[in-house]
Write a protein that holds these residues in place. Structure first.
Motif, PDB file in Angstrom:
ATOM      1  N   LEU A 140       0.163 -22.126 -38.777  1.00  0.00           N
ATOM      2  CA  LEU A 140       1.107 -21.657 -39.537  1.00  0.00           C
ATOM      3  C   LEU A 140       1.589 -20.366 -39.412  1.00  0.00           C
ATOM      4  N   MET A 141       0.626 -19.500 -39.494  1.00  0.00           N
ATOM      5  CA  MET A 141       0.786 -17.995 -39.565  1.00  0.00           C
ATOM      6  C   MET A 141       1.339 -17.624 -38.050  1.00  0.00           C
ATOM      7  N   LEU A 142       0.625 -17.999 -37.137  1.00  0.00           N
ATOM      8  CA  LEU A 142       0.944 -17.470 -35.588  1.00  0.00           C
ATOM      9  C   LEU A 142       2.265 -18.003 -35.197  1.00  0.00           C
ATOM     10  N   ASP A 143       2.612 -19.462 -35.819  1.00  0.00           N
ATOM     11  CA  ASP A 143       3.694 -20.018 -35.358  1.00  0.00           C
ATOM     12  C   ASP A 143       5.105 -19.255 -35.784  1.00  0.00           C
ATOM     13  N   ASN A 144       4.975 -18.604 -36.994  1.00  0.00           N
ATOM     14  CA  ASN A 144       6.092 -17.965 -37.671  1.00  0.00           C
ATOM     15  C   ASN A 144       6.243 -16.497 -37.882  1.00  0.00           C
ATOM     16  N   ALA A 145       5.174 -15.831 -37.195  1.00  0.00           N
ATOM     17  CA  ALA A 145       5.274 -14.386 -37.262  1.00  0.00           C
ATOM     18  C   ALA A 145       5.574 -13.834 -35.842  1.00  0.00           C
ATOM     19  N   THR A 146       6.087 -12.859 -35.741  1.00  0.00           N
ATOM     20  CA  THR A 146       6.258 -12.188 -34.540  1.00  0.00           C
ATOM     21  C   THR A 146       5.167 -11.234 -34.111  1.00  0.00           C
ATOM     22  N   ALA A 147       4.505 -10.445 -34.923  1.00  0.00           N
ATOM     23  CA  ALA A 147       3.293  -9.859 -34.728  1.00  0.00           C
ATOM     24  C   ALA A 147       2.372 -10.133 -36.125  1.00  0.00           C
ATOM     25  N   ILE A 148       1.165 -10.239 -35.922  1.00  0.00           N
ATOM     26  CA  ILE A 148       0.041  -9.913 -36.920  1.00  0.00           C
ATOM     27  C   ILE A 148      -0.916  -9.116 -36.596  1.00  0.00           C
ATOM     28  N   ILE A 149      -1.176  -8.294 -37.210  1.00  0.00           N
ATOM     29  CA  ILE A 149      -2.306  -6.897 -37.028  1.00  0.00           C
ATOM     30  C   ILE A 149      -3.394  -7.224 -38.124  1.00  0.00           C
ATOM     31  N   CYS A 150      -4.670  -7.299 -37.877  1.00  0.00           N
ATOM     32  CA  CYS A 150      -5.556  -7.192 -38.937  1.00  0.00           C
ATOM     33  C   CYS A 150      -6.119  -5.672 -38.909  1.00  0.00           C
ATOM     34  N   TYR A 151      -6.536  -4.969 -39.958  1.00  0.00           N
ATOM     35  CA  TYR A 151      -7.172  -3.969 -40.117  1.00  0.00           C
ATOM     36  C   TYR A 151      -8.504  -4.046 -39.311  1.00  0.00           C
ATOM     37  N   LYS A 152      -8.833  -2.764 -38.499  1.00  0.00           N
ATOM     38  CA  LYS A 152      -9.866  -3.097 -37.652  1.00  0.00           C
ATOM     39  C   LYS A 152     -11.091  -2.720 -38.299  1.00  0.00           C
ATOM     40  N   GLY A 181      15.781 -16.795 -39.687  1.00  0.00           N
ATOM     41  CA  GLY A 181      16.368 -17.398 -38.499  1.00  0.00           C
ATOM     42  C   GLY A 181      15.011 -16.898 -37.485  1.00  0.00           C
ATOM     43  N   PRO A 182      15.500 -17.401 -36.351  1.00  0.00           N
ATOM     44  CA  PRO A 182      14.517 -17.084 -35.260  1.00  0.00           C
ATOM     45  C   PRO A 182      14.409 -15.825 -34.433  1.00  0.00           C
ATOM     46  N   ASP A 183      15.300 -15.214 -34.863  1.00  0.00           N
ATOM     47  CA  ASP A 183      15.778 -13.858 -34.132  1.00  0.00           C
ATOM     48  C   ASP A 183      15.027 -12.660 -34.768  1.00  0.00           C
ATOM     49  N   VAL A 184      14.945 -12.541 -35.997  1.00  0.00           N
ATOM     50  CA  VAL A 184      14.462 -11.455 -36.659  1.00  0.00           C
ATOM     51  C   VAL A 184      12.794 -11.426 -36.592  1.00  0.00           C
ATOM     52  N   ALA A 185      12.518 -10.107 -36.451  1.00  0.00           N
ATOM     53  CA  ALA A 185      11.018  -9.584 -36.077  1.00  0.00           C
ATOM     54  C   ALA A 185      10.480  -9.532 -37.521  1.00  0.00           C
ATOM     55  N   VAL A 186       9.290 -10.415 -37.630  1.00  0.00           N
ATOM     56  CA  VAL A 186       8.719 -10.727 -38.924  1.00  0.00           C
ATOM     57  C   VAL A 186       7.146 -10.219 -38.517  1.00  0.00           C
ATOM     58  N   GLY A 187       6.714  -9.165 -39.324  1.00  0.00           N
ATOM     59  CA  GLY A 187       5.366  -8.682 -39.156  1.00  0.00           C
ATOM     60  C   GLY A 187       4.462  -8.957 -40.310  1.00  0.00           C
ATOM     61  N   LEU A 188       3.138  -9.234 -39.992  1.00  0.00           N
ATOM     62  CA  LEU A 188       2.338  -9.414 -41.117  1.00  0.00           C
ATOM     63  C   LEU A 188       1.067  -8.453 -40.754  1.00  0.00           C
ATOM     64  N   GLU A 189       0.879  -7.555 -42.072  1.00  0.00           N
ATOM     65  CA  GLU A 189      -0.628  -7.023 -41.847  1.00  0.00           C
ATOM     66  C   GLU A 189      -1.614  -7.658 -42.896  1.00  0.00           C
ATOM     67  N   VAL A 190      -2.911  -7.776 -42.255  1.00  0.00           N
ATOM     68  CA  VAL A 190      -3.920  -8.623 -42.955  1.00  0.00           C
ATOM     69  C   VAL A 190      -4.983  -7.853 -42.851  1.00  0.00           C
ATOM     70  N   ASP A 191      -5.923  -8.285 -44.051  1.00  0.00           N
ATOM     71  CA  ASP A 191      -7.451  -7.797 -43.973  1.00  0.00           C
ATOM     72  C   ASP A 191      -8.110  -8.753 -42.790  1.00  0.00           C
TER      73      ASP A 191
END
Length: 485
Positions: A146-158, A128-138
């Protein structure tokens, strides 16, 4: 509070002849207890998240963690089965407050250009829309809508080499935990830099750029800034560099921050390309060096980019020149490894090395060798994470030292040689099949490091990649892509 976490990762080279199937995942990492001390790159984030959650007294539900060495697109049935396994466990764990996923960001499967986006959309449908969904990626990811629309936060390794996976996982946990508790309202915006390049973070000007990203975080509502480098050999409509900003509830600030960093990268473009001497030029420089070892990177045969890791171009040139005190790794050849294990330490054999997978592997090389060292179930460090190299064998042919192994992977660390008993201080030249991840381990022991423009599956020329799903509006193929309609 309750956390669900899982990992599904591979980097897909659309032009690789090697399919990614069940064996690729099951030989690398395939477990639902990765956070309980499992070695490997894609266990690091889950371990960090479990430690953070349990320290806060949260409940933790852990799904599958699996990773395959980069190769061609994943077989459709394999991707769908793994994806649905994770989603079934998520459904069983409901209700949850936070979902954290560790993925690569450039996974392509048959019928799916954007596996990460597909996974996130299905996760969002469940929670649902209220749960925090996080994605860590290379950072070598395709940052899709589609990634940006469905994640709360996306962080790449720096960092590249990727030595900061745990730190970025920790940051993602903090943002998603704060979002779940109502302390912040993350907003993400990205900016298309219209660039294709390699961003080697130990060197200027990229080092200063990464430092500036980190300095901006925590200032004036900016929560996170990432640079998605893109993976040039993934045929995806969004392949290429993008900047990403996360702010606390301020979409305009996120958009402006992403644009500012994107324009800053564009302004650096002519200072970014590193010198890639030819194979012949690199060997000339190495032989003229006053002391060794000089480390040469066989950029184009990097298994971490989907290359076969069995090309013979450098080896053949070394032999043609009659060079000695040269060490090369890793040549992927499980059949030859097994032959050497059967023959045993000290055996003298006639063998055929490399050139097996396809035209980009070059021609095989026939040699008379002595088996000098054997290391069964070998591991090497990638940052702080131990990664498996399978069984390794050290072969010597008249002062040329070759390490062959049974599990396709790039060379990360000098231990791949030294655990076999090979003294790198005695070598004039060390050749590693890697593009950049070797650097953290080998730079401290090298008198000089040279990245070679070798022939092979991922040669560093982004203007000749035969894309079918994106246009030519990117630098350096188009000098001013922003002027094109």
């Amino acid at each position: 509070m309750k956390l669900f976490m899982a990992s599904l990762a591979t980097e897909s080279n659309s032009f690789s002849p090697i399919p990614t199937g069940w064996s690729g995942f099951r030989e690398s990492l395939y477990t639902k207890t990765a956070s309980r001390g499992e070695p490997g790159l894609y266990a690091v984030a889950l371990t960090t998240w479990r430690n953070r959650a349990e320290a806060l007294g949260w409940d933790v539900a852990e799904g599958l963690a699996t990773y395959a060495q980069p190769a061609g697109p994943t077989v459709r049935e394999v991707y769908e089965t793994i994806r649905d396994d994770i989603l079934t466990d998520l459904q069983a764990a409901m209700p949850v407050d936070v979902v954290l996923l560790s993925m690569h960001g450039a996974m392509i499967a048959q019928g799916y250009d954007d596996c990460e986006g597909d996974m996130l959309a299905r996760v969002r449908q469940i929670v649902g829309p209220d749960v925090a969904v996080g994605l860590e990626v290379d950072p070598h990811c395709h940052l899709t809508e589609l990634m940006l629309d469905n994640a709360t936060a996306i962080i790449c390794y720096k960092e590249y080499p990727h030595v900061d996976i745990s730190e970025r996982a920790d940051e993602l946990f903090t943002i998603c935990a704060d979002a779940a508790e109502g302390k912040i309202a993350p907003v993400m915006r990205d900016y298309d830099c219209r660039m294709m390049a390699m961003y080697h973070t130990p060197f200027q000007p990229v080092r200063g750029y990464v430092d500036a990203m980190q300095a901006a975080e925590g200032q004036g509502g900016v929560l996170s800034v990432s640079l998605a480098h893109g993976f040039p050999w993934g045929d995806n409509p969004r392949v290429g560099a993008r900047t990403l900003a996360i702010t606390d509830g301020d979409a305009d600030l996120a958009e402006q921050t992403a644009r500012d960093f994107g324009e800053r990268l564009w302004a650096l473009r002519n200072d970014l390309p590193r010198s890639y001497p030819t194979l012949e030029e690199g060997l000339d420089r190495a032989m003229a060096a006053p002391k060794g070892p000089v480390v040469l990177a066989d950029f184009a045969d990097n298994a971490g980019g989907g290359a076969p890791s069995d090309s013979t171009f450098v080896l053949r040139e070394v032999l043609n020149r009659g060079l000695r005190d040269v060490a090369l790794s890793l040549f992927w050849d499980p059949v030859l490894v097994q032959m050497c294990l059967d023959a045993g330490l000290g055996a003298q054999m006639s063998v055929r090395v490399g050139g097996k997978i396809g035209p980009m592997s070059g021609d095989p090389v026939d040699l008379k060798v002595t088996v000098r060292g054997i290391n069964r179930d070998a591991y090497q460090l990638f940052g702080s994470a131990p990664t498996s190299a399978g069984d390794c064998v050290w072969l010597e042919a008249d002062g040329v030292h070759i390490v062959v192994n049974s599990k396709r992977t790039q060379t990360f660390h000098p231990s791949i040689f030294t655990e076999l008993g090979l003294d790198l201080d005695a070598m004039k030249i060390v050749v590693v099949k890697s593009s950049q991840h070797f650097y953290a381990g080998f730079a401290p022991i090298a008198s000089e490091v040279i990245h070679l423009a070798t022939p092979g599956a991922i040669a560093p020329d982004y203007t000749i990649i035969p894309y079918t799903k994106r246009d030519d509006r990117f630098w350096p193929k188009t000098q001013d892509p922003f002027s094109q309609p």
